[in-house]
Design a protein around this motif. Structure first.
Motif, PDB file in Angstrom:
ATOM      1  N   GLU A   1      10.490   3.149   7.844  1.00 13.30           N
ATOM      2  CA  GLU A   1      10.545   3.453   9.271  1.00 13.30           C
ATOM      3  C   GLU A   1       9.163   3.279   9.909  1.00 13.30           C
ATOM      4  O   GLU A   1       9.048   2.749  11.025  1.00 13.30           O
ATOM      5  CB  GLU A   1      11.032   4.885   9.482  1.00 13.30           C
ATOM      6  N   HIS A   2       8.132   3.710   9.197  1.00 14.13           N
ATOM      7  CA  HIS A   2       6.754   3.518   9.684  1.00 14.13           C
ATOM      8  C   HIS A   2       6.456   2.032   9.874  1.00 14.13           C
ATOM      9  O   HIS A   2       5.880   1.621  10.897  1.00 14.13           O
ATOM     10  CB  HIS A   2       5.771   4.135   8.697  1.00 14.13           C
ATOM     11  N   LEU A   3       6.852   1.230   8.905  1.00 11.09           N
ATOM     12  CA  LEU A   3       6.604  -0.212   8.986  1.00 11.09           C
ATOM     13  C   LEU A   3       7.392  -0.845  10.134  1.00 11.09           C
ATOM     14  O   LEU A   3       6.877  -1.695  10.857  1.00 11.09           O
ATOM     15  CB  LEU A   3       6.984  -0.876   7.664  1.00 11.09           C
ATOM     16  N   LEU A   4       8.637  -0.406  10.312  1.00 14.13           N
ATOM     17  CA  LEU A   4       9.464  -0.963  11.385  1.00 14.13           C
ATOM     18  C   LEU A   4       8.891  -0.629  12.765  1.00 14.13           C
ATOM     19  O   LEU A   4       8.919  -1.464  13.678  1.00 14.13           O
ATOM     20  CB  LEU A   4      10.894  -0.430  11.275  1.00 14.13           C
ATOM     21  N   GLN A   5       8.360   0.574  12.909  1.00 11.85           N
ATOM     22  CA  GLN A   5       7.798   0.980  14.191  1.00 11.85           C
ATOM     23  C   GLN A   5       6.498   0.264  14.504  1.00 11.85           C
ATOM     24  O   GLN A   5       6.228  -0.090  15.661  1.00 11.85           O
ATOM     25  CB  GLN A   5       7.574   2.494  14.207  1.00 11.85           C
TER      26      GLN A   5
ATOM     27  N   LEU B   1      10.214   1.450  -1.720  1.00 17.35           N
ATOM     28  CA  LEU B   1       9.653   1.914  -0.451  1.00 17.35           C
ATOM     29  C   LEU B   1      10.561   3.011   0.082  1.00 17.35           C
ATOM     30  O   LEU B   1      11.757   2.796   0.265  1.00 17.35           O
ATOM     31  CB  LEU B   1       9.580   0.767   0.559  1.00 17.35           C
ATOM     32  N   LYS B   2      10.001   4.197   0.305  1.00 12.69           N
ATOM     33  CA  LYS B   2      10.774   5.330   0.803  1.00 12.69           C
ATOM     34  C   LYS B   2      11.199   5.096   2.256  1.00 12.69           C
ATOM     35  O   LYS B   2      10.532   4.368   2.993  1.00 12.69           O
ATOM     36  CB  LYS B   2       9.939   6.608   0.714  1.00 12.69           C
ATOM     37  N   PRO B   3      12.306   5.724   2.682  1.00 15.95           N
ATOM     38  CA  PRO B   3      12.781   5.543   4.059  1.00 15.95           C
ATOM     39  C   PRO B   3      11.727   5.825   5.118  1.00 15.95           C
ATOM     40  O   PRO B   3      11.624   5.091   6.106  1.00 15.95           O
ATOM     41  CB  PRO B   3      13.953   6.530   4.147  1.00 15.95           C
TER      42      PRO B   3
ATOM     43  N   SER C   1       0.826  -1.212   0.000  1.00 16.88           N
ATOM     44  CA  SER C   1       0.000   0.000   0.000  1.00 16.88           C
ATOM     45  C   SER C   1       0.862   1.265   0.000  1.00 16.88           C
ATOM     46  O   SER C   1       0.392   2.347  -0.364  1.00 16.88           O
ATOM     47  CB  SER C   1      -0.931   0.004   1.221  1.00 16.88           C
ATOM     48  N   LEU C   2       2.131   1.131   0.396  1.00 10.85           N
ATOM     49  CA  LEU C   2       3.043   2.278   0.465  1.00 10.85           C
ATOM     50  C   LEU C   2       4.020   2.339  -0.711  1.00 10.85           C
ATOM     51  O   LEU C   2       4.687   3.354  -0.908  1.00 10.85           O
ATOM     52  CB  LEU C   2       3.844   2.221   1.775  1.00 10.85           C
TER      53      LEU C   2
END
Length: 258
Positions: A140-144, A134-136, A54-55
């Motif tokens: 980062e959003h996914l990792l969090q 996938l942008k940084p 989705s991202l």
């Protein structure tokens, strides 16, 4: 079709719609086939696949176009969809060291996403190349929100480390003939197309390219290729290599790897 496949297809439709500003650059079916052909991608949890897709966005690069240089800011996590990516470094005097070629289905850029530092190498498109990106900030959003992604990025990194150790092993312990044979077999597995006489490596490779890949001279590569052509193992013309007797090439390095 598995649950993962159904969910992946549903979310891939979204990124495909976003990417096609001037008409489709790749069919939905081909996009699905490439992504789901990656064992790393298929192993991701369904919900994480949905969120990643989705991202994600699709970007197209022309032959020879630079994706990033060594020392550049890390601007994404990528998957090769079509074409190829050459991973290399260039010395101050212009000598190039080619580490590897990334074929469709391969992901890269995980190092910068993990340590937030600069790129470790140059990356350049070989042929018309499409990358899923996938942008940084999205990584980062996914990792969090989905900490399990840390484990999967670590698995990507482990693959890089294993490849590096293999290259070190080969360059130290294998003969030039064994190293060249092993690399040609590897390239045929990543870029091979069926041919009535064997397997054609669908990648333009000069003798200089092959020399830098296995750390030898162009003259040495030429001697090996000519000798193998006489034996009927390969057919090398105009930067394309046809593997005629892959068993013979495998035997060259299998004997030294034992």
């Amino acid at each position: 079709m598995t649950t993962v496949n159904r969910r992946a297809v549903a979310t891939m439709v979204k990124i495909f719609a976003v990417a096609q500003s001037h008409g489709p650059i790749i069919s939905q079916e081909d996009l699905n086939t490439v992504l789901l052909g990656s064992s790393w991608f298929r192993a991701l949890p369904d919900y994480l696949i949905e969120q990643m897709m989705s991202l994600a966005s699709l970007y197209q690069y022309d032959n020879g176009e630079v994706i990033h240089y060594r020392g550049d800011e890390s601007l994404g996590l990528y998957a090769v969809i079509t074409g190829s990516v050459k991973v290399s470094s260039v010395s101050a005097d212009g000598r190039e060291c080619i580490f590897r070629y990334l074929s469709p289905g391969n992901w890269f850029g995980e190092i910068g996403m993990i340590d937030k530092s600069t790129r470790t190498h140059d990356a350049r498109a070989v042929g018309k190349t499409i990358l899923l990106t996938l942008k940084p900030r999205d990584v980062e959003h996914l990792l969090q929100n989905y900490p399990i992604l840390h484990r999967f990025l670590a698995l990507l990194l482990c693959k890089v480390v294993r490849n590096a150790f293999t290259m070190l092993h080969d360059s130290t312990l294998l003969s030039v003939s064994a190293r060249l044979a092993k690399r040609l077999v590897s390239l045929s597995e990543g870029y091979g197309e069926p041919h009535d006489r064997g397997v054609l490596i669908n990648l333009y490779l000069t003798q200089d390219d092959l020399a830098t890949i296995i750390n030898t001279t162009r003259q040495t590569i030429n001697k090996r290729l000519v000798a193998w052509e006489k034996l009927g193992w390969i057919d090398a013309k105009y930067g394309k290599i046809l593997i005629v007797n892959i068993t013979a090439l495998k035997q060259l390095y299998a004997d030294e790897d034992e």
